[in-house]
Motif scaffolding. Structure first.
Motif: not given
Length: 218
Positions: A37-40, A42-49, A107-110, A114-123
């Motif tokens: 959910l945390a990674a999502h 981040i991904i959702n924010s960048i996608w919307n941008f 993701p490191r801005v958010f 490290d785990l969330v960064v990894s998951w968000a990065g792949w997403g």
């Protein structure tokens, strides 16, 4: 006012279908766990941008197409369509390349996890691949709104939602805890299947002439 309300109903249906797809995506991400959910988010924010940037081009397409149709210049309508489509795909590709190159830095801005960064990065890599595809949907959405072809937009959004819905439902189901792979599949479904179906159906529509209704023919 009643005529305006009647004309707006297809756009309301289209928007509701889009919102349902977003809610389904959030529901599935929640079911995948707190890291997902945390990674999502981040991904959702960048996608919307990125989507807002592509929407800006779509708004320009909407105005240009509407003006050309009102002037009864069918060839200019086609010229505007082709130019806007190329600009949209080009912008989507540039955004996709930039996103892929920075997918594990953004993701490191958010977060400091490290785990969330990894998951968000792949997403985000999945999203980067989907952005040029999504750009077609955003641009042609603007073109067809400008042409007043809103009923077709509503039906095709419903179709895309119907095809996408099984993806988040399966990922949110019991025993489907796929972790990072689940998050990637979720965004693959949204960016690839949902947006891909929108792009395909709108592209096929604009290859024909049924959506071109000139001002003198209204």
């Amino acid at each position: 006012m009643l005529k305006s309300l009647k004309d707006s109903i297809p756009l309301i249906i289209r928007t509701l279908s889009l919102r349902i797809s977003i809610l389904l995506t959030i529901t599935a991400a929640t079911a995948l766990g707190t890291t997902a959910l945390a990674a999502h988010q981040i991904i959702n924010s960048i996608w919307n941008f990125a989507a807002f940037g592509l929407d800006a081009l779509a708004i320009a397409a909407q105005a240009l197409v509407g003006q050309a149709l009102g002037a009864s210049e069918s060839q200019r309508v086609r010229d505007v369509l082709n130019r806007c489509l190329w600009w949209g795909v080009g912008a989507g590709a540039v955004l996709g390349i930039g996103l892929a190159a920075t997918s594990f830095l953004i993701p490191r801005v958010f977060t400091g996890s490290d785990l969330v960064v990894s998951w968000a990065g792949w997403g985000l890599i999945v999203c980067a691949i989907g952005l040029p595809i999504a750009a077609i949907a955003y641009m042609l959405d603007g073109v067809l709104i400008g042409a007043g072809d809103t009923r077709y937009l509503a039906w095709m959004m419903i179709l895309a939602l119907a095809l996408y819905t099984p993806v988040p439902l399966l990922l949110a189901g019991p025993g489907a805890d796929l972790g990072r792979i689940g998050l990637m599949l979720l965004w693959g479904g949204y960016a690839g299947l949902f947006m891909g179906m929108r792009s395909l159906t709108l592209f096929l529509r604009t290859r024909g002439d049924r959506w071109i209704v000139l001002g003198e023919s209204r």
